[in-house]
Design a protein around this motif. Structure first.
Motif, short mmCIF file in Angstrom:
data_model
loop_
_atom_site.label_atom_id
_atom_site.label_comp_id
_atom_site.label_asym_id
_atom_site.label_seq_id
_atom_site.Cartn_x
_atom_site.Cartn_y
_atom_site.Cartn_z
N ALA A 69 0.79 -1.23 0.05
CA ALA A 69 -0.04 -0.04 -0.09
C ALA A 69 0.91 1.21 -0.07
CB ALA A 69 -0.97 0.13 1.10
N LEU A 70 2.26 1.11 0.31
CA LEU A 70 2.91 2.31 0.29
C LEU A 70 3.66 2.39 -1.02
CD1 LEU A 70 2.77 1.23 3.26
CD2 LEU A 70 4.88 2.65 3.82
N SER A 71 3.88 3.85 -1.49
CA SER A 71 4.50 4.18 -2.49
C SER A 71 5.50 5.19 -2.40
CB SER A 71 3.54 4.47 -3.74
OG SER A 71 2.58 5.61 -3.21
N ARG A 72 6.14 5.81 -3.73
CA ARG A 72 7.16 6.63 -3.51
C ARG A 72 6.49 7.87 -3.19
NH1 ARG A 72 12.16 6.42 -5.86
NH2 ARG A 72 12.47 8.53 -4.61
N GLY A 73 7.23 8.77 -2.30
CA GLY A 73 6.41 9.93 -1.61
C GLY A 73 6.24 9.71 -0.25
N HIS A 74 6.20 8.49 0.32
CA HIS A 74 6.01 8.17 1.62
C HIS A 74 7.05 8.60 2.49
CE1 HIS A 74 5.24 5.90 5.48
NE2 HIS A 74 4.04 5.89 5.45
N PRO A 75 7.07 9.31 3.68
CA PRO A 75 8.39 9.65 4.27
C PRO A 75 9.15 8.48 4.73
CG PRO A 75 6.50 10.99 5.09
CD PRO A 75 5.94 9.84 4.21
N CYS A 76 8.49 7.45 5.06
CA CYS A 76 9.62 6.23 5.37
C CYS A 76 10.21 5.40 4.21
CB CYS A 76 8.51 5.31 6.15
SG CYS A 76 8.16 5.90 7.87
N VAL A 77 9.47 5.41 3.17
CA VAL A 77 10.07 4.87 1.95
C VAL A 77 11.13 5.81 1.52
CG1 VAL A 77 9.52 4.38 -0.48
CG2 VAL A 77 7.85 3.88 1.32
N GLU A 78 11.10 7.10 1.48
CA GLU A 78 12.23 7.97 1.17
C GLU A 78 13.35 7.91 1.91
OE1 GLU A 78 11.95 9.30 -1.82
OE2 GLU A 78 9.80 8.44 -1.91
N ARG A 79 12.92 7.75 3.25
CA ARG A 79 14.24 7.48 4.11
C ARG A 79 15.16 6.47 3.78
NH1 ARG A 79 14.79 6.99 10.92
NH2 ARG A 79 17.07 6.88 10.64
N CYS A 80 14.22 5.13 3.71
CA CYS A 80 14.84 3.69 3.20
C CYS A 80 15.70 4.14 2.08
CB CYS A 80 13.74 2.79 3.05
SG CYS A 80 12.76 2.01 4.57
N LEU A 81 15.35 4.64 0.97
CA LEU A 81 15.69 4.73 -0.13
C LEU A 81 17.29 5.60 -0.14
CD1 LEU A 81 12.84 5.13 -2.67
CD2 LEU A 81 14.48 3.25 -2.44
N ARG A 82 17.05 6.93 0.68
CA ARG A 82 17.90 7.90 0.71
C ARG A 82 19.04 7.43 1.59
NH1 ARG A 82 14.59 11.44 2.28
NH2 ARG A 82 14.99 11.12 4.63
N GLU A 83 18.83 6.68 2.60
CA GLU A 83 19.85 6.21 3.55
C GLU A 83 20.27 4.80 3.28
OE1 GLU A 83 18.53 7.21 7.85
OE2 GLU A 83 17.99 9.23 6.99
N ARG A 84 19.64 3.99 2.28
CA ARG A 84 20.28 2.69 2.14
C ARG A 84 19.54 1.74 3.19
NH1 ARG A 84 22.94 2.35 -2.95
NH2 ARG A 84 23.62 0.45 -2.44
N LEU A 85 18.65 2.14 3.94
CA LEU A 85 18.25 1.11 4.93
C LEU A 85 17.80 -0.32 4.43
CD1 LEU A 85 16.31 3.74 7.18
CD2 LEU A 85 18.66 3.13 7.40
N PRO A 86 17.99 -1.19 5.33
CA PRO A 86 17.46 -2.49 4.85
C PRO A 86 16.28 -2.78 4.68
CG PRO A 86 18.54 -2.90 6.97
CD PRO A 86 18.57 -1.26 6.54
N PHE A 87 15.63 -3.11 3.56
CA PHE A 87 14.13 -3.06 3.46
C PHE A 87 13.80 -4.23 2.47
CE2 PHE A 87 15.00 -0.09 0.10
CZ PHE A 87 14.20 -0.48 -0.92
N VAL A 88 12.65 -4.87 2.61
CA VAL A 88 12.09 -6.08 1.89
C VAL A 88 10.51 -5.98 1.69
CG1 VAL A 88 11.66 -7.56 4.11
CG2 VAL A 88 12.52 -8.54 1.72
N SER A 89 10.17 -6.70 0.76
CA SER A 89 8.58 -7.05 0.46
C SER A 89 8.16 -7.64 1.46
CB SER A 89 8.29 -7.00 -0.82
OG SER A 89 8.51 -8.43 -1.02
N GLY A 90 6.85 -7.85 1.91
CA GLY A 90 6.33 -8.85 2.63
C GLY A 90 6.36 -9.89 2.25
N PRO A 91 5.88 -10.34 0.93
CA PRO A 91 5.86 -11.54 0.32
C PRO A 91 7.25 -12.37 0.43
CG PRO A 91 4.37 -10.39 -0.98
CD PRO A 91 5.13 -9.33 0.00
N GLU A 92 8.27 -11.48 0.16
CA GLU A 92 9.68 -11.82 0.11
C GLU A 92 10.11 -12.34 1.46
OE1 GLU A 92 14.28 -10.76 -1.19
OE2 GLU A 92 12.68 -9.41 -1.56
N MET A 93 9.73 -11.48 2.35
CA MET A 93 9.90 -11.56 3.88
C MET A 93 9.40 -12.99 4.35
SD MET A 93 11.67 -10.72 6.54
CE MET A 93 12.05 -10.53 8.19
#
Length: 443
Positions: A69-93
């Motif tokens: 449900a989250l997309s580009r522009g969401h503050p948390c998504v943008e922080r993940c991308l900007r700071e290269r935080l470790p993220f994954v999708s729900g199905p992959e997890m």
């Protein structure tokens, strides 16, 4: 490990959060709209939740799971991308943390996934098998929507919706099932698929992940599924099921309510599910019996267990009677599902007037792509109220209401003792049930 889930109150993400917490991880999460019953269940599992988009919530998270449900522009998504935080999708997890060590039964299709997955869980556990599962709905009797179980098999509702903003494959491509159960296939999710052919390709991608020692079971009533299988299928076992045709078959009994279930020349027994009525649910049950047989469950034992199946919340769920009017709630949000649910209620209550209240919430319904087939879908009702804009170019006797308050006022005034009111929405329907109870009780 501290795992943080963004969009945690969705049915899939909430269930995944419970599985991860049960593994001993410290699980936290957030959502823009936290709601019951998922909110209460997450808190029961010891999961801290906040209703915020504040990117500071990611501080200290060792892994971030991003819901679709989250997309580009969401503050948390943008922080993940900007700071290269470790993220994954729900199905992959889910695939990494839970499914990698399990034998998977995946239930896919446009309609009936939640109910059929719940049927499989019920019949396995009734036969003494503690299967793991993830169901995208609320099970009866307070059972959780996900449980790791102790059996080698894991049953999952396999959704064709896209995985995440960075992964546009269908969720089910991650699950690598040994048994794939395909109930039906129609055009839906117009927000992400251009046409039926695009969905068929995703379903064939699912079949490409089934091993040669596995099984594919699909409905004979779907030309789209036949095309999917024809595109390529490498499973050792490929079987069909349906009413009057297929390797697994249903034959109606004389009273028109139950069915006899058959496998080849074998008569398995009589299928009657009073809390999951209708032809569509009988076909769901037949598919579940066929899939369970591949995992070693006796078809006769599976059928006997399903005759006691308690149903799923919001799938033809009987809410009770008020002022002589019986209230039933259903999740239908596609013309075929609307028609099937109306037919099921008619079959169970042949002499009653049936009043249907519909709220279009899915992107496909609101976009108008089903406009041509909508009027025929409710032809079996005595009266229909539609909340929102007329999408089919003419009311055709349907009461089109601008809001839920007007809809409830009109429907309650029309209803009389002995009627059935069937509500249909894949959302909360703005408290329509409590408003109906108040109106009907106060007459």
């Amino acid at each position: 490990m501290r795992i943080h889930l963004l969009g945690i109150c969705g049915t899939f993400m909430g269930a995944l959060a419970q599985l991860l917490a049960a593994q001993g991880h410290r699980v936290t999460g957030s959502d823009r709209k936290c709601y019951e019953p998922m909110l209460g269940r997450l808190r029961q599992a010891g999961i801290d939740i906040e209703e915020s988009d504040d990117p500071r919530q990611l501080d200290g998270a060792e892994c971030i799971v991003i819901g679709n449900a989250l997309s580009r522009g969401h503050p948390c998504v943008e922080r993940c991308l900007r700071e290269r935080l470790p993220f994954v999708s729900g199905p992959e997890m889910l695939a990494r943390s839970v499914l990698a060590e399990r034998r998977v039964i995946a239930v896919a299709g446009t309609h009936g996934k939640t109910t059929t997955t719940a049927m499989l869980v019920h019949l396995f556990r009734s036969c003494g098998r503690s299967v793991g599962y993830l169901v995208g709905g609320v099970l009866p009797d307070g059972a959780p929507s996900a449980d790791a179980g102790a059996d080698e098999w894991f049953v999952i509702e396999a959704d064709e919706y896209d995985t995440a903003f960075f992964d546009k494959r269908s969720k089910f491509v991650h699950y690598r099932p040994e048994i794939a159960l395909l109930n039906n296939l129609e055009f839906d999710h117009a927000d992400i698929f251009d046409d039926l052919g695009a969905i068929e390709r995703q379903f064939n991608h699912l079949l490409r992940t089934v091993p040669d020692c596995g099984a594919v079971l699909y409905s004979v009533h779907s030309d789209a599924l036949a095309r999917v299988v024809a595109q390529g299928c490498w499973a050792e076992t490929v079987e069909t099921f349906g009413e009057g045709a297929g390797d697994w078959r249903l034959a109606p009994v004389s009273d028109g309510v139950g069915y006899r279930a058959l496998h080849g020349a074998e008569d398995i027994g009589e299928l009657r599910m009073p809390r999951a009525p209708g032809r569509h649910n009988a076909l769901n049950a037949l598919g579940a019996i066929a899939a369970a047989a591949q995992a070693g469950v006796s078809p006769r034992e599976a059928l006997a267990a399903l005759n006691d199946f308690a149903g799923v919340r919001r799938r033809l769920e009987v809410l009770g009677e008020v002022g002589g009017v019986l209230l039933i709630d259903d999740f239908a949000h596609h013309p075929s599902a609307i028609r099937s649910s109306i037919e099921a209620v008619r079959l169970r209550h042949p002499g009653a007037r049936l009043l249907v209240l519909i709220e279009p919430r899915s992107n496909s319904m609101r976009s108008g792509v089903h406009a041509d087939t909508l009027p025929a879908s409710w032809a079996g009702a005595d009266a229909v109220w539609w909340c929102g804009e007329d999408l089919w170019g003419g009311s055709g006797g349907v009461h089109v209401c601008p809001d839920v308050e007007t809809l409830v006022q009109e429907a309650a005034a029309f209803a009389r003792s002995g009627d059935i009111v069937l509500t249909m929405s894949n959302g909360p329907f703005e408290g329509v049930h409590e408003q109906l109870r108040t109106r009907l009780a106060g007459r």
